[in-house]
Design a protein around this motif. Sequence first.
Motif, PDB file in Angstrom:
ATOM      1  N   GLY A  52       0.797  -1.217   0.000  1.00  8.91           N
ATOM      2  CA  GLY A  52       0.000   0.000   0.000  1.00  8.91           C
ATOM      3  C   GLY A  52       0.830   1.267   0.000  1.00  8.91           C
ATOM      4  O   GLY A  52       0.314   2.356  -0.316  1.00  8.91           O
ATOM      5  N   LEU A  53       2.115   1.144   0.328  1.00  6.41           N
ATOM      6  CA  LEU A  53       2.954   2.343   0.415  1.00  6.41           C
ATOM      7  C   LEU A  53       3.153   3.036  -0.934  1.00  6.41           C
ATOM      8  O   LEU A  53       3.137   4.275  -0.994  1.00  6.41           O
ATOM      9  N   PRO A  54       3.377   2.306  -2.057  1.00  8.47           N
ATOM     10  CA  PRO A  54       3.495   3.003  -3.342  1.00  8.47           C
ATOM     11  C   PRO A  54       2.250   3.813  -3.696  1.00  8.47           C
ATOM     12  O   PRO A  54       2.352   4.916  -4.251  1.00  8.47           O
ATOM     13  N   ALA A  55       1.066   3.273  -3.387  1.00  6.04           N
ATOM     14  CA  ALA A  55      -0.165   4.019  -3.647  1.00  6.04           C
ATOM     15  C   ALA A  55      -0.189   5.292  -2.820  1.00  6.04           C
ATOM     16  O   ALA A  55      -0.572   6.371  -3.313  1.00  6.04           O
ATOM     17  N   LEU A  56       0.219   5.187  -1.568  1.00  6.98           N
ATOM     18  CA  LEU A  56       0.265   6.366  -0.704  1.00  6.98           C
ATOM     19  C   LEU A  56       1.247   7.403  -1.250  1.00  6.98           C
ATOM     20  O   LEU A  56       0.965   8.608  -1.257  1.00  6.98           O
ATOM     21  N   LEU A  57       2.401   6.931  -1.749  1.00  7.97           N
ATOM     22  CA  LEU A  57       3.411   7.845  -2.299  1.00  7.97           C
ATOM     23  C   LEU A  57       2.889   8.568  -3.536  1.00  7.97           C
ATOM     24  O   LEU A  57       3.132   9.769  -3.721  1.00  7.97           O
ATOM     25  N   LEU A  58       2.169   7.840  -4.403  1.00 11.01           N
ATOM     26  CA  LEU A  58       1.616   8.464  -5.605  1.00 11.01           C
ATOM     27  C   LEU A  58       0.569   9.511  -5.242  1.00 11.01           C
ATOM     28  O   LEU A  58       0.488  10.573  -5.872  1.00 11.01           O
ATOM     29  N   LEU A  59      -0.248   9.206  -4.234  1.00  9.50           N
ATOM     30  CA  LEU A  59      -1.253  10.171  -3.795  1.00  9.50           C
ATOM     31  C   LEU A  59      -0.581  11.442  -3.271  1.00  9.50           C
ATOM     32  O   LEU A  59      -0.990  12.558  -3.612  1.00  9.50           O
ATOM     33  N   LYS A  60       0.455  11.283  -2.472  1.00  7.38           N
ATOM     34  CA  LYS A  60       1.144  12.448  -1.894  1.00  7.38           C
ATOM     35  C   LYS A  60       1.908  13.238  -2.963  1.00  7.38           C
ATOM     36  O   LYS A  60       2.068  14.456  -2.841  1.00  7.38           O
ATOM     37  N   TYR A  61       2.345  12.527  -4.020  1.00 10.92           N
ATOM     38  CA  TYR A  61       3.125  13.196  -5.066  1.00 10.92           C
ATOM     39  C   TYR A  61       2.328  14.317  -5.723  1.00 10.92           C
ATOM     40  O   TYR A  61       2.870  15.365  -6.088  1.00 10.92           O
ATOM     41  N   GLU A  62       1.023  14.111  -5.854  1.00 10.86           N
ATOM     42  CA  GLU A  62       0.194  15.134  -6.485  1.00 10.86           C
ATOM     43  C   GLU A  62       0.152  16.411  -5.653  1.00 10.86           C
ATOM     44  O   GLU A  62       0.038  17.516  -6.185  1.00 10.86           O
ATOM     45  N   TYR A  63       0.251  16.269  -4.362  1.00 13.64           N
ATOM     46  CA  TYR A  63       0.275  17.459  -3.501  1.00 13.64           C
ATOM     47  C   TYR A  63       1.638  18.140  -3.533  1.00 13.64           C
ATOM     48  O   TYR A  63       1.732  19.367  -3.482  1.00 13.64           O
ATOM     49  N   VAL A  64       2.688  17.314  -3.605  1.00 11.96           N
ATOM     50  CA  VAL A  64       4.037  17.884  -3.644  1.00 11.96           C
ATOM     51  C   VAL A  64       4.238  18.702  -4.908  1.00 11.96           C
ATOM     52  O   VAL A  64       4.884  19.749  -4.902  1.00 11.96           O
ATOM     53  N   THR A  65       3.654  18.240  -6.036  1.00 12.20           N
ATOM     54  CA  THR A  65       3.778  18.962  -7.308  1.00 12.20           C
ATOM     55  C   THR A  65       2.643  19.957  -7.520  1.00 12.20           C
ATOM     56  O   THR A  65       2.553  20.578  -8.587  1.00 12.20           O
ATOM     57  N   LEU A  66       1.771  20.078  -6.496  1.00 15.51           N
ATOM     58  CA  LEU A  66       0.649  21.016  -6.523  1.00 15.51           C
ATOM     59  C   LEU A  66      -0.286  20.781  -7.697  1.00 15.51           C
ATOM     60  O   LEU A  66      -0.880  21.700  -8.240  1.00 15.51           O
ATOM     61  N   ILE A  67      -0.391  19.485  -8.115  1.00 16.90           N
ATOM     62  CA  ILE A  67      -1.404  19.152  -9.113  1.00 16.90           C
ATOM     63  C   ILE A  67      -2.777  19.256  -8.464  1.00 16.90           C
ATOM     64  O   ILE A  67      -3.764  19.630  -9.086  1.00 16.90           O
ATOM     65  N   LYS A  68      -2.819  18.925  -7.190  1.00 18.20           N
ATOM     66  CA  LYS A  68      -4.082  19.017  -6.446  1.00 18.20           C
ATOM     67  C   LYS A  68      -4.372  20.482  -6.095  1.00 18.20           C
ATOM     68  O   LYS A  68      -3.560  21.382  -6.332  1.00 18.20           O
ATOM     69  N   SER A  69      -5.516  20.693  -5.537  1.00 18.82           N
ATOM     70  CA  SER A  69      -5.871  22.026  -5.052  1.00 18.82           C
ATOM     71  C   SER A  69      -4.925  22.426  -3.935  1.00 18.82           C
ATOM     72  O   SER A  69      -4.239  21.591  -3.366  1.00 18.82           O
ATOM     73  N   LYS A  70      -4.901  23.677  -3.608  1.00 19.83           N
ATOM     74  CA  LYS A  70      -3.938  24.178  -2.641  1.00 19.83           C
ATOM     75  C   LYS A  70      -4.158  23.630  -1.241  1.00 19.83           C
ATOM     76  O   LYS A  70      -3.227  23.502  -0.470  1.00 19.83           O
ATOM     77  N   LYS A  71      -5.394  23.314  -0.926  1.00 15.86           N
ATOM     78  CA  LYS A  71      -5.668  22.738   0.392  1.00 15.86           C
ATOM     79  C   LYS A  71      -5.866  21.239   0.260  1.00 15.86           C
ATOM     80  O   LYS A  71      -6.300  20.740  -0.767  1.00 15.86           O
ATOM     81  N   SER A  72      -5.523  20.533   1.356  1.00 17.93           N
ATOM     82  CA  SER A  72      -5.653  19.080   1.330  1.00 17.93           C
ATOM     83  C   SER A  72      -7.119  18.685   1.183  1.00 17.93           C
ATOM     84  O   SER A  72      -7.994  19.260   1.813  1.00 17.93           O
ATOM     85  N   SER A  73      -7.353  17.696   0.316  1.00 15.27           N
ATOM     86  CA  SER A  73      -8.710  17.220   0.072  1.00 15.27           C
ATOM     87  C   SER A  73      -9.200  16.407   1.270  1.00 15.27           C
ATOM     88  O   SER A  73      -8.482  15.549   1.786  1.00 15.27           O
ATOM     89  N   PHE A  74     -10.439  16.698   1.670  1.00 15.91           N
ATOM     90  CA  PHE A  74     -11.028  15.952   2.783  1.00 15.91           C
ATOM     91  C   PHE A  74     -11.111  14.468   2.445  1.00 15.91           C
ATOM     92  O   PHE A  74     -10.883  13.601   3.300  1.00 15.91           O
ATOM     93  N   LEU A  75     -11.415  14.153   1.188  1.00 18.38           N
ATOM     94  CA  LEU A  75     -11.520  12.760   0.749  1.00 18.38           C
ATOM     95  C   LEU A  75     -10.170  12.053   0.845  1.00 18.38           C
ATOM     96  O   LEU A  75     -10.080  10.911   1.322  1.00 18.38           O
ATOM     97  N   ASP A  76      -9.095  12.741   0.427  1.00 18.39           N
ATOM     98  CA  ASP A  76      -7.761  12.140   0.497  1.00 18.39           C
ATOM     99  C   ASP A  76      -7.312  11.936   1.942  1.00 18.39           C
ATOM    100  O   ASP A  76      -6.660  10.941   2.268  1.00 18.39           O
ATOM    101  N   VAL A  77      -7.656  12.884   2.798  1.00 17.51           N
ATOM    102  CA  VAL A  77      -7.319  12.746   4.219  1.00 17.51           C
ATOM    103  C   VAL A  77      -8.037  11.530   4.802  1.00 17.51           C
ATOM    104  O   VAL A  77      -7.471  10.762   5.588  1.00 17.51           O
ATOM    105  N   GLN A  78      -9.299  11.351   4.383  1.00 15.04           N
ATOM    106  CA  GLN A  78     -10.042  10.173   4.839  1.00 15.04           C
ATOM    107  C   GLN A  78      -9.361   8.879   4.401  1.00 15.04           C
ATOM    108  O   GLN A  78      -9.238   7.920   5.173  1.00 15.04           O
ATOM    109  N   ILE A  79      -8.912   8.845   3.146  1.00 16.35           N
ATOM    110  CA  ILE A  79      -8.235   7.651   2.621  1.00 16.35           C
ATOM    111  C   ILE A  79      -6.979   7.355   3.431  1.00 16.35           C
ATOM    112  O   ILE A  79      -6.719   6.210   3.828  1.00 16.35           O
ATOM    113  N   LEU A  80      -6.193   8.397   3.699  1.00 15.66           N
ATOM    114  CA  LEU A  80      -4.958   8.223   4.457  1.00 15.66           C
ATOM    115  C   LEU A  80      -5.245   7.764   5.880  1.00 15.66           C
ATOM    116  O   LEU A  80      -4.524   6.917   6.432  1.00 15.66           O
ATOM    117  N   ASN A  81      -6.287   8.316   6.486  1.00 23.86           N
ATOM    118  CA  ASN A  81      -6.655   7.897   7.849  1.00 23.86           C
ATOM    119  C   ASN A  81      -7.097   6.434   7.878  1.00 23.86           C
ATOM    120  O   ASN A  81      -6.757   5.692   8.800  1.00 23.86           O
TER     121      ASN A  81
END
Length: 676
Positions: free
Chosen positions: A170-199
Amino acid sequence: MLEVVAAFARWFQLAANLIILGSCIFLVIAGKEKQTYSAQWVEKLERLFPKLAISIVIGLVVTLATTIGQVTGDISKLLQAQVWFDFIKDTRTGQIWAGHLVSAVLLTLFVAYLRKNEKARGRYLFCALIATVPLIADAMVSHSAAEGMTISNVMPYALHIILAGVWLGGLPALLLLKYEYVTLIKSKKSSFLDVQILNRFSSMALPVMLLIVLTGVIVGDHIFDDHYAALVATPYGWLLSAKILLLCIILAIAASVRSYWLPLFASSKDGFETKKNAAGMRKWVRIEFLLAVVLLFIATIIANNATPAKYALIDDWPFPFRFSIVATWNMENVAVQVWCGLAIAALALIVLYLGRTANWSLKRLIAISAVLVISGLAVALPPLTIEAYPETYLKPPVPYDAVSISYGAELYAEHCVDCHGPQGRGNGIKARTLSTVLPDMLTEPHTVEHTPGDFYYWISYGMKDTDMPGYADQLSEEDRWDLVNYVYGLSRGYQARILSPEIIPNRKNIHPPVFAYTTYDGTSGVLQDYRGKQSVLLVIFSWPESNKRIVQLKQNYANLKAENLAILAVPEQTLTPDELLEVTEDLPFPLVVDGAHEIVQSYALSRRTMNRADLLGRGSIPDHMEFLIDRDGYLRARWIPLAEETGWRNIELLIKQVELLNNETRAVVAASEFIK
């Protein structure tokens, strides 16, 4: 070279398999929302699946090629299809490999189907289930399975590796999800849905990691089989220690990500904080993943290449001490000191809880906890240590058999009886003149508290600060091991006094001496011939005193044979030609002639019963003794008419015991042919 290639191939295909499994589980827990499965990180992850599945197939082909190369010793034969076909057809490894390959191909086809069809939670779950099949096949060629293809051997390892996939994959999936935030492909604020997935993943990872540790302990305990000294004195133990150390580091990183970085990311207030916290979390998860991949490589070597701990040789124990709860626990103040030390170490858990509540810094928290743990161990461990020698964990090269014990008895009578007494109780004629009190090797648990290697060292080089001399110059190495076997025979024989004519179901703890024999008609055999096939009734008799019993066994042999019981008759004294004719007339079971003396001498050590201690003088051998040995080679019941008049004279009682043995289903390791 082939071993290195094989190790990398196994690791490569296993890592690919685990990533598919864990990634699919990650996608399952991501939720039902369609927008999740349309995310870019999911698309990137899915593009990896076919490559990973094909990697499993390639890794398996390379693994089989290297295995065949190692077995045949000729790499050129790898070009012959018949060699491959014969290996797959004629060996268990080849057959399991074929099943492994089929399951990997099915997984490849399914991930190809998954890529071209609508993404759905149920399909990811089904893909994860398919991904577990190759892992179960991998477990079937591990060291655990080599002990016997049983559920109890294979299941813990299979669960261990599947659970590892749920976490590590599951770690590679987590890394890919976080990569979008590091490159700011995602919105500027963390997505509530993504936070739920990580939790969700974080909450799942904690119990999974605990189960990984639990199943790892079960597998390790089976592989070590009480030879825990191998943990610090063999390549297998060193690799496992490195694996445990890496796991501890990984657990610490995972705890830090869960308790520090994830809350920071979830509470990010702007784009800068989001990127910063996502980058920090991604950095530590990346380190966690890289360490996990290294740990997986070590685990691959342990499971397939390193000699299992219980078979590894410790020719030279490197420490002047060892730990032994059995030998030290009853000493004065030992229990109190150990419990106090453990209490101090346990305070570390309280400190961790209170420190986190009070928001202590990480360095302060770790430092104080580490000091408490180290202090607690410093108090608890020293009382459990006893002196050790280079030979302490040396494995006996001489089997624990009737010949060795019988010859050891002769050596004991020649060199040891004057001090240690005729029955090893430390009451020989010279005992009172010695400066030290001799141990009672018969009734006290002396052999339980010390290893065979300890006894071998003492017999060879004497005991420091005592009157015990060494015999290395007088006795050969084999003679000294014969003496060790005899000493253990004395002690085990006394412990066997708990036996009666009735078995205790599933209690297999007495290892009798093995033996070879030749019967009156010239047939030869060994006790081990009956392993896994029949229980054995060993009848040690005198003639003509045992005449009625032999006649009774003849008359009831058909009923006993119907219960799959073998009978071996062993005369206590050498029979004259006339006596031999009398005994063997219409005798339907074998009569041992060659090897009888050694069998009688070794099994006579188990003549004592709870109501007939036989501790005075040299002791005496009863005229008649019968021993029931089960299919795994364990001594399970005994009847001595001198001590228990009725017993198996009632044939129905004997048949009932054999029926109970036949109905036992619990799988155990066969009785060892060496003392340990």
